[in-house]
Write an enzyme that holds these catalytic residues in place. Structure first.
Site, PDB file in Angstrom:
ATOM      1  N   HIS A 219       0.885  -0.964   0.126  1.00 32.87           N
ATOM      2  CA  HIS A 219       0.235   0.006   0.144  1.00 32.87           C
ATOM      3  C   HIS A 219       0.814   1.257  -0.091  1.00 32.87           C
ATOM      4  CE1 HIS A 219      -3.608   2.286   1.821  1.00 32.87           C
ATOM      5  NE2 HIS A 219      -3.045   3.117   1.168  1.00 32.87           N
TER       6      HIS A 219
ATOM      7  N   GLU B 194     -11.066   4.127   6.501  1.00 35.23           N
ATOM      8  CA  GLU B 194      -9.824   5.137   6.830  1.00 35.23           C
ATOM      9  C   GLU B 194     -10.627   6.203   7.684  1.00 35.23           C
ATOM     10  OE1 GLU B 194      -7.642   7.240   3.785  1.00 35.23           O
ATOM     11  OE2 GLU B 194      -6.058   7.629   4.960  1.00 35.23           O
TER      12      GLU B 194
HETATM   13  N1  HPA Z   1      -6.336   7.784   1.437  1.00 34.34           N
HETATM   14  C1  HPA Z   1      -6.957   8.184   0.494  1.00 34.34           C
HETATM   15  N2  HPA Z   1      -6.412   8.459  -0.728  1.00 34.34           N
HETATM   16  C2  HPA Z   1      -4.859   8.780  -0.630  1.00 34.34           C
HETATM   17  C3  HPA Z   1      -4.295   8.359   0.426  1.00 34.34           C
HETATM   18  C4  HPA Z   1      -4.785   7.877   1.559  1.00 34.34           C
HETATM   19  O1  HPA Z   1      -4.282   7.470   2.546  1.00 34.34           O
HETATM   20  N3  HPA Z   1      -3.081   8.532   0.157  1.00 34.34           N
HETATM   21  C5  HPA Z   1      -2.961   9.052  -1.192  1.00 34.34           C
HETATM   22  N4  HPA Z   1      -4.282   9.001  -1.662  1.00 34.34           N
HETATM   23 ZN    ZN Z   2      -3.648   5.113   0.837  1.00 39.53          ZN
END
Ligand code: HPA
Ligand code: ZN
Length: 334
Positions: free
Chosen positions: A16, A199
């Site tokens: 990731h 997230e």
């Molecule tokens: N989340 C969503 N989009 C993203 C992220 C992330 O952590 N990093 C780069 N694009």
């Molecule tokens: Zn990411």
């Protein structure tokens, strides 16, 4: 052996990482200069000082800004190659890397310029270091479905260079369901699918990635822990979560590393991996993520072996490739 040396030496995979998030300020200034582009920060130090985020969106605004100095194939090559060298120095043997074509095509850069520059650096990773890599193309979820369809169309020409389709950018307000049809088409064309979920977004978004986008892996997934039925399903199906501890800290998904849920996830039987997400912006390469989290959560040597093995198990390598990498982890002496 110190814990630092142990973590540095253990064979591992990165699953990731956004290639645009590996773009270090030094190289950004160098490329801006050769492309005659003015950066709104006076110095590298000034730019680094701006890397203080209270949430995902604050980070994304700066991240898209940084990517705007990338114009030529060589720029994409240089950014990718600089990162490959960093991976090699950390004993990363395999990497699955995201790229965000829309960040560039929206500025008038050709899709072919972006992907060719990245791909050539990945070919060189294999040649110079024997490192295996795979490329994952993400749709920006703040843009609309039609733009994702257009991007998928462009990707079809490069089908052999892309293993999977992903979904990133601003999560809240952009549920996975918005992209159900384009993900169906991507799967029909033979791409695997993954998506960022949980997230900042609620567990419902994680459900949607499973039920509507048919993902085989979830990026982040922290908020899945709020739903016991969901956790049970993820455990039962061994759907991997690619967790990013320092990203979670810097984007305030967790208040401090000591409260990071990774150990709890492992104890629950979830297939979790440690990853760096955007190492240039979060001031932590992959090994820093392993090390800082290990210290904060008092991870054991066995936990670290398990996490390194998980990183291969959760990858898109073939079963025989996974076994041969996992054997390297088992053979690694502490
Ligand atoms: N989340 C969503 N989009 C993203 C992220 C992330 O952590 N990093 C780069 N694009
Ligand atoms: Zn990411």
């Amino acid at each position: 052996m110190t814990i630092e040396k142990f973590i540095c030496g253990i064979p591992k995979a990165e699953l990731h990482v956004h290639i645009e998030g590996t773009f270090e300020p030094e190289l950004m200034f160098e490329i801006a200069q050769r492309n005659n582009i003015k950066i709104k920060y006076k110095s590298i130090d000034d730019l680094r000082k701006a890397y203080d985020f209270s949430n995902l969106q604050e980070f994304l605004d700066i991240y898209y800004d940084g990517a705007s100095v990338l114009i030529h194939e060589r720029d994409f090559y240089d950014m990718t190659w600089a990162y490959i060298k960093k991976l090699h120095s950390q004993n990363v043997l395999h990497a699955e890397i995201f790229f965000d074509p829309q960040t560039h095509t929206d500025r008038g850069i050709q899709f072919s310029t972006v992907i060719t520059g990245i791909h050539k650096a990945l070919e060189n990773a294999e040649k110079e270091f024997g490192m295996s890599t795979k490329l994952i193309m993400c749709f920006l979820r703040h843009l609309d479905e039609e733009q994702a369809f257009q991007t998928l169309e462009q990707a079809l020409e490069y089908k052999d260079w892309i293993v999977a389709i992903g979904l990133d950018s601003s999560e809240i307000g952009h549920p996975p369901s918005k992209f159900q049809r384009v993900f169906e088409k991507a799967q029909a064309r033979g791409f695997l699918t993954v998506a960022h979920a949980g997230e900042e977004g609620p567990p419902e978004y994680v459900w949607e990635t499973l039920n509507l986008l048919n993902v085989t892996r979830i990026d982040h997934g922290n908020r899945a822990l709020e739903d016991d039925t969901l956790v049970q399903l993820l455990v039962q199906k061994q759907i991997p979560l690619t967790v990013c501890p320092l990203s979670n800290l810097k984007l305030r998904v967790v208040d401090k590393l000591e409260n990071h849920p990774l150990k709890k996830m492992m104890n629950n039987g979830l297939l979790v991996t440690i990853n760096s997400d955007d190492p240039a912006y979060f001031r932590g390469q992959l090994n820093d993520n392993y090390l800082k989290l290990s210290k904060a959560l008092r991870l054991t040597i066995d936990d670290i072996y398990q996490l390194a093995k998980n990183s291969f198990t959760a990858s898109f390598l073939s079963d025989s490739e996974k076994l041969s990498y996992i054997k390297k982890v088992d053979d690694y002496e502490k």
